[in-house]
Design a protein around this motif. Structure first.
Motif, PDB file in Angstrom:
ATOM      1  N   LYS A 111     -91.510  39.959 -65.924  1.00  0.00           N
ATOM      2  CA  LYS A 111     -90.188  39.371 -65.716  1.00  0.00           C
ATOM      3  C   LYS A 111     -89.269  40.378 -65.032  1.00  0.00           C
ATOM      4  N   ARG A 165     -82.354  41.317 -64.327  1.00  0.00           N
ATOM      5  CA  ARG A 165     -81.200  40.922 -63.519  1.00  0.00           C
ATOM      6  C   ARG A 165     -79.984  41.727 -63.952  1.00  0.00           C
ATOM      7  N   TYR A 195     -81.869  42.088 -58.674  1.00  0.00           N
ATOM      8  CA  TYR A 195     -83.101  41.789 -59.408  1.00  0.00           C
ATOM      9  C   TYR A 195     -84.069  42.952 -59.196  1.00  0.00           C
ATOM     10  N   ILE A 246     -92.475  37.196 -57.055  1.00  0.00           N
ATOM     11  CA  ILE A 246     -91.806  36.795 -58.301  1.00  0.00           C
ATOM     12  C   ILE A 246     -90.301  36.954 -58.145  1.00  0.00           C
ATOM     13  N   VAL A 247     -89.887  38.101 -57.629  1.00  0.00           N
ATOM     14  CA  VAL A 247     -88.457  38.372 -57.480  1.00  0.00           C
ATOM     15  C   VAL A 247     -87.831  37.423 -56.454  1.00  0.00           C
ATOM     16  N   ARG A 307     -88.711  34.426 -55.656  1.00  0.00           N
ATOM     17  CA  ARG A 307     -88.559  33.084 -56.229  1.00  0.00           C
ATOM     18  C   ARG A 307     -87.387  33.007 -57.192  1.00  0.00           C
ATOM     19  N   LYS A 308     -87.265  34.028 -58.022  1.00  0.00           N
ATOM     20  CA  LYS A 308     -86.146  34.053 -58.981  1.00  0.00           C
ATOM     21  C   LYS A 308     -84.818  34.005 -58.231  1.00  0.00           C
ATOM     22  N   LEU A 316     -84.115  30.539 -56.692  1.00  0.00           N
ATOM     23  CA  LEU A 316     -83.697  29.563 -57.710  1.00  0.00           C
ATOM     24  C   LEU A 316     -82.204  29.713 -57.989  1.00  0.00           C
ATOM     25  N   GLU A 317     -81.781  30.948 -58.155  1.00  0.00           N
ATOM     26  CA  GLU A 317     -80.366  31.185 -58.440  1.00  0.00           C
ATOM     27  C   GLU A 317     -79.506  30.796 -57.239  1.00  0.00           C
ATOM     28  N   SER A 375     -82.719  28.233 -64.218  1.00  0.00           N
ATOM     29  CA  SER A 375     -83.461  29.495 -64.178  1.00  0.00           C
ATOM     30  C   SER A 375     -84.833  29.352 -64.847  1.00  0.00           C
ATOM     31  N   ASP A 376     -84.991  28.309 -65.676  1.00  0.00           N
ATOM     32  CA  ASP A 376     -86.314  28.110 -66.278  1.00  0.00           C
ATOM     33  C   ASP A 376     -87.133  27.072 -65.501  1.00  0.00           C
ATOM     34  N   GLU A 396     -90.739  28.004 -65.490  1.00  0.00           N
ATOM     35  CA  GLU A 396     -91.343  27.902 -66.818  1.00  0.00           C
ATOM     36  C   GLU A 396     -91.610  26.442 -67.171  1.00  0.00           C
TER      37      GLU A 396
END
Lengths: 479, 513
Positions: free
Chosen positions: A49, A52, A62, A406-407, A409-410, A413-414, A420-421, A424
């Motif tokens: 994970k 942030r 991030y 991963i970063v 994509r995070k 999304l934001e 944010s999930d 998941e």
């Protein structure tokens, strides 16, 4: 000896030069387990994970460490885009990004910037697209301090040298001159205009005049407006120590002040209530085909059902209906498929595409249309649904195959305001989709009566004229 | 069974001091193993995520073709997606009979068609109808795209294949627990591919050709350029094949090509990701290792004769101008090859490169210019190429002249120390970056093993490049960059007849410079 047997002997001869597969079957096949009956558990994986942080100037960070290789990578997202540029200055956003990178900073001339980057084998780029701006730095760990200093300088203090702007403008104009050189790019561009409207920020395109009208002051103002720390996210991955790097980043961007931004109003897309048939005449042996209409936004609760619908119809590579029928069974196209490309701030598009020989144009178009109609008339099979869901669930793990991914994509999304999930919950959301859901969303989001059908090709030589599909509008290309 | 060889390679030395250790630790993990039938396997364990990238590379490409069967390697690449004696069929024995009958009939059609104007059109019509009916009959046994579907539902990513002049590769990435599935599919595919749906797929390839060549001005230019530069050597054939050749390839001919070249000793497997080498080797031996090794394939014997004078060719199209220039040069084994790598970097690596600075920034006559060493392949003597896109109103001829000025400069003044240093720094950084992704690493390992016979070629070549001097650059430039050794192809814009004024943009005056 009759003719047939002579010919047959010749045929055998051609095989007899090498062992034929039936004469000497390789032993492997019989001893191998049957891949159709093999079963595997869903891959389990807890991806790392990212952390942030919000810096005091409003910049969002991030961070995810990855010590395998001596490299560090930074990705920046800036809230800006060509949707915010004035209608008479189309290309302003793109040129601003390009000249930030090439046009020098308060500390270094453009040529010096090039020299520093090439001499330390870094990758450093800036680009502004329709609804987001980005900047990337990829540098060997040993050069990180110098790389970060230059990167921050470019983001904060570009000077937009006049000469570099002129080169970029001239090149942009040359690319406008060349944009009708390839039928595939003509098709994609003209289709987009029909879907969004030639005046909408998502459908309009640069002309020689809009590019010529852009001057250095426009770039300075565009940069000043959007490149402020509270409008920026930075993702960092690679071989660093978290604490240390935060301090370095704080220092590199010290003095960059927060500022409120008034984003210009973006006119919303007006949905066409009718479809239409459009032809662009080119004397070529293969026709480019685009068929579609407006699609959905990514935050649509039906996004997951639509994704599976698209996978079965034409998005799922070699196993989709369009690929299996148009390419495999009929041999009509090399590339054929569909995509429900979700939009972020505005609705995306649904598009079915392909290309085919001039005298199979009508056959290919009508086959694609049949599949669009059929999937909203009849439920997909249990087998198709099962296959599509398994494909989504089992390949999901590849969304986490590298820390940079991963970063990235995070951050997106934001940026696009998704929960944010989202990731998941992705698996659960896909698993929940039923056949009924797919039929429902097919009826809701596929509209055969509103399809724009566009063909670039030699109209007179088609197997059936386009007019058999409806009233044809000829598009005259403007260079 | 041979013991695996663990390689301890010092990949990155002084120039990356401080960073060498971590990069090296990964390169150390390349494990090389040769199966009992001669198939080479290269493995790298990486346990970051439970995924594996697989790549099977065959040392066969369009360079192994001859006139009349051009495009066969690429067409076979397509056919290897159609399944095997077990996958893609509901009853292979019955299907096989129909497929054999189809081949006999195809041969009859070919013979009749070959008579040209003498051909019996009634007979031909009947044969074609029968052929179509048989194709339908064969179809009833086909389980469409079963191989792809198996991969798809098991979460595959990037399932694809490619053919070049030198090699053919099949790639896929899977969740790591699917390793046995990959073995079961690929060992079967390597030994027992069935060329079903052959004639439909041939149509698909002809569509692919129309798309990438016939309606793509750049593709047309490149094809004509290579066909002009090589009179004898098969590097001059388009990998996708000449349309008439592709249109007359038969399944039998394609099968014959497969049996000749796709042998275990002509194959390299690279796998990178989350698996254990010790567990994988016995599995590979048992499966891939049991495929019989055939005789070594015939070598490519044709050598391109020395060029006797400059060759020039024009391709007319509706599109705006482009230019490609090529000079013959030796293959990867020749001591001059690394010098060309250095020249390539000097000319076109980044915005500080000579071509970009001269053509785009200084003279402002082009929107871009590039160079490349090793066109269209590397295994045999090939070309050093330069290409550029002129910016109106400047012409291809002006751009060509400016490129020659840069080549003359290479002959007469040595590159600076700083320029050479930049080449080395970038080369080393590229090596580190190539280790980043599983699929990228697998691709590098398989490619160099297949083309150069040893994946460590990358490291050896790097050492050679580091030793290249300014004198070497001048000598090589003088030797090879001669008018006599040159081929030039230009895309010339021709507007369609009957279009007054044409669709081309009128050339406006220069922007303020």
């Amino acid at each position: 000896m009759n003719r047939l047997s002579v010919l047959f002997l010749v045929f055998l001869w051609s095989l007899s030069l090498v062992p034929s597969p039936s004469a000497a079957p390789a032993p492997a096949a019989t001893e191998l387990p049957d891949p159709r009956t093999m079963t595997f558990p869903a891959p389990a994986f807890q991806p790392p994970k990212p952390e942030r942080q919000v810096l005091s100037n409003g910049m969002i960070l991030y961070l995810l460490e990855d010590h395998e290789l001596p490299l560090i990578r930074m990705e920046v997202i800036v809230k800006t885009g060509s949707i915010y540029e004035p209608a008479d200055k189309i290309s302003l956003a793109g040129l601003t990004g390009a000249i930030m990178r090439t046009g020098g900073t308060k500390r270094h001339s453009g040529d010096e910037v090039d020299e520093i980057i090439d001499q330390m084998a870094a990758d450093l780029s800036v680009g502004i697209g329709a609804d987001a701006g980005g900047a990337w730095l990829d540098v060997l760990k040993k050069d990180f301090d110098a790389g970060l200093a230059l990167f921050a300088d470019i983001l904060m203090n570009p000077v937009f040298e006049e000469e570099k702007l002129q080169i970029a403008k001239n090149n942009a104009i040359e690319m406008i001159r060349r944009r009708n050189d390839r039928p595939s790019s003509i098709a994609s561009r003209e289709f987009n205009k029909q879907i969004y409207g030639a005046d909408n920020p998502y459908g309009r395109e640069a002309t020689e005049e809009t590019v010529r009208s852009i001057v250095r002051d426009d770039l300075v103002a565009f940069h000043r407006k959007y490149f402020v720390p509270n409008n920026i996210m930075i993702g960092v991955t690679g071989d660093f120590d978290k604490k240390e790097i935060i301090a370095k980043i704080e220092k590199a961007f010290a003095g960059w002040k927060k500022k409120k931004i008034d984003f210009p109003e973006v006119p919303s897309v007006v949905e066409r209530k009718d479809g239409g048939v459009y032809a662009i005449a080119r004397p070529i042996t293969q026709t480019q085909i685009r068929i579609g209409h407006l699609g959905i936004k990514q935050n649509n609760p039906d996004f997951f059902a639509v994704s599976i619908l698209d996978d079965i119809l034409g998005g799922g590579g070699l196993t989709s209906r369009l690929f299996s029928d148009v390419r495999t069974q009929r041999g009509l196209a090399y590339s054929v498929g569909s995509v429900f490309r979700p939009g972020n701030f505005e609705r995306g598009v649904f598009i079915a595409y392909g290309e085919t020989r001039v005298d199979t144009t009508h056959q290919a178009i009508s086959t694609i249309l049949d599949h669009i109609r059929k999937i909203r008339r009849e439920p997909v099979t249990d087998e198709e649904l099962k296959r599509a869901k398994e494909s989504f669930l089992n390949s999901f793990i590849f969304s986490f195959s590298s820390p940079a991914q991963i970063v990235s994509r995070k951050m997106s999304l934001e940026y696009y305001g998704l929960p944010s999930d989202f990731l998941e919950r992705y698996r659960d959301n896909v698993a929940k989709v039923t056949k009924e859901d797919i039929l429902r969303v097919a009826k809701k989001y596929l509209h055969p009566d509103r399809l724009v059908i566009l063909a670039v090709g030699d109209d007179g030589k088609f197997d059936q004229p386009l007019s058999s599909l409806g009233k044809v509008t000829q598009i005259q290309l403007t260079p | 069974m041979k013991k695996p060889v663990f390689l301890f390679v010092i990949l990155f030395v002084c120039s990356l001091s401080g960073t060498a250790a971590s990069a090296q630790s990964l390169a150390d993990r390349v494990v090389e193993h040769t199966l009992s039938n001669g198939l080479t396997v290269l493995m790298v364990e990486r346990h970051q995520a439970p995924i594996i990238s697989f790549r099977i590379t065959y040392k066969v490409g369009s360079v192994n073709e001859h006139s009349g069967i051009t495009g066969v390697a690429h067409l076979y690449e397509h056919m290897a997606f159609k399944g095997t004696q077990r996958l893609g069929t509901s009853d292979y024995q019955k299907e096989k009979e129909v497929l054999e009958e189809l081949e006999g009939l195809n041969w009859e059609i070919v013979q009749e068609e070959a008579k040209g104007s003498e051909a019996d059109s009634e007979r031909l019509k009947g044969l074609r109808e029968k052929f179509e009916a048989l194709e339908k009959e064969a179809k009833q046994w086909v389980v469409t795209n079963e191989l792809a579907e198996l991969y798809n539902r098991n979460g595959s990513v990037g399932f694809n294949a490619s053919t070049s002049r030198d090699v053919t590769s099949y790639v896929v990435s899977l969740p790591s627990n699917r390793l046995p599935l990959w073995v079961a599919i690929e060992a079967d595919r390597m030994a027992n591919t069935v060329l079903r749906e052959f004639y439909k797929e041939r149509d698909v390839v002809l569509e692919e050709r129309r798309r990438s060549v016939d309606t793509n001005p750049g593709g047309k230019l490149y094809e004509t350029f290579l066909a002009t530069a090589f009179l004898a050597h098969p590097y001059g054939y388009p990998t996708i094949g000449w349309p008439s050749d592709v249109g007359s390839l038969s399944a039998a001919e394609t099968e014959r090509f497969f049996r000749t070249y796709y042998t275990p000793s002509n194959t390299v497997i690279a796998m990178v990701g989350d698996f254990k080498v010790a567990e994988v080797i016995p599995l590979l031996e048992k499966t891939f290792g049991s495929i019989p090794s055939g005789p070594p394939p015939p070598p490519v014997v044709t050598v391109e004769p020395p060029q006797l004078g400059e060759r020039r060719v024009e391709v007319e199209d509706e599109a705006n101008p482009q230019v490609v220039i090529g000079y013959h040069k030796p293959n990867f084994e020749h001591p001059d090859d690394p010098v060309f790598d250095v020249i390539d970097s000097l000319l076109s690596l980044g915005r500080t490169s000579r071509l970009y600075k001269k053509l785009v920034v200084e003279k402002k006559i082009a929107v871009g210019a590039s160079s490349s060493s090793g066109t269209p392949g590397a295994r045999y003597a090939n070309l050093f190429t330069l290409s550029a896109t002129p910016r109106a109103p400047h012409t291809a001829a002006e751009v060509e002249e400016a490129i020659y000025e840069e080549l003359e400069r290479l002959k007469n003044e040595p590159p600076t120390e700083k320029e050479l240093e930049k080449v080395i720094t970038n080369l080393n950084a590229d090596l580190v970056r190539s280790l980043r992704s599983n699929s990228g690493l697998a691709s590098q390992l398989a490619y160099f093993e297949a083309v150069a016979g040893d994946w460590r070629y990358v490291l050896r070549n790097r050492d050679k490049i580091m030793k290249v001097t300014g004198e070497d650059v001048m000598r090589v430039a003088r030797t090879y960059f001669t008018k006599k050794n040159r081929t030039v192809a230009t895309l010339v814009q021709v507007l369609p007849a009957g279009e007054p004024g044409g669709k081309a943009l009128p050339i406006l005056k220069e922007g303020g410079q």
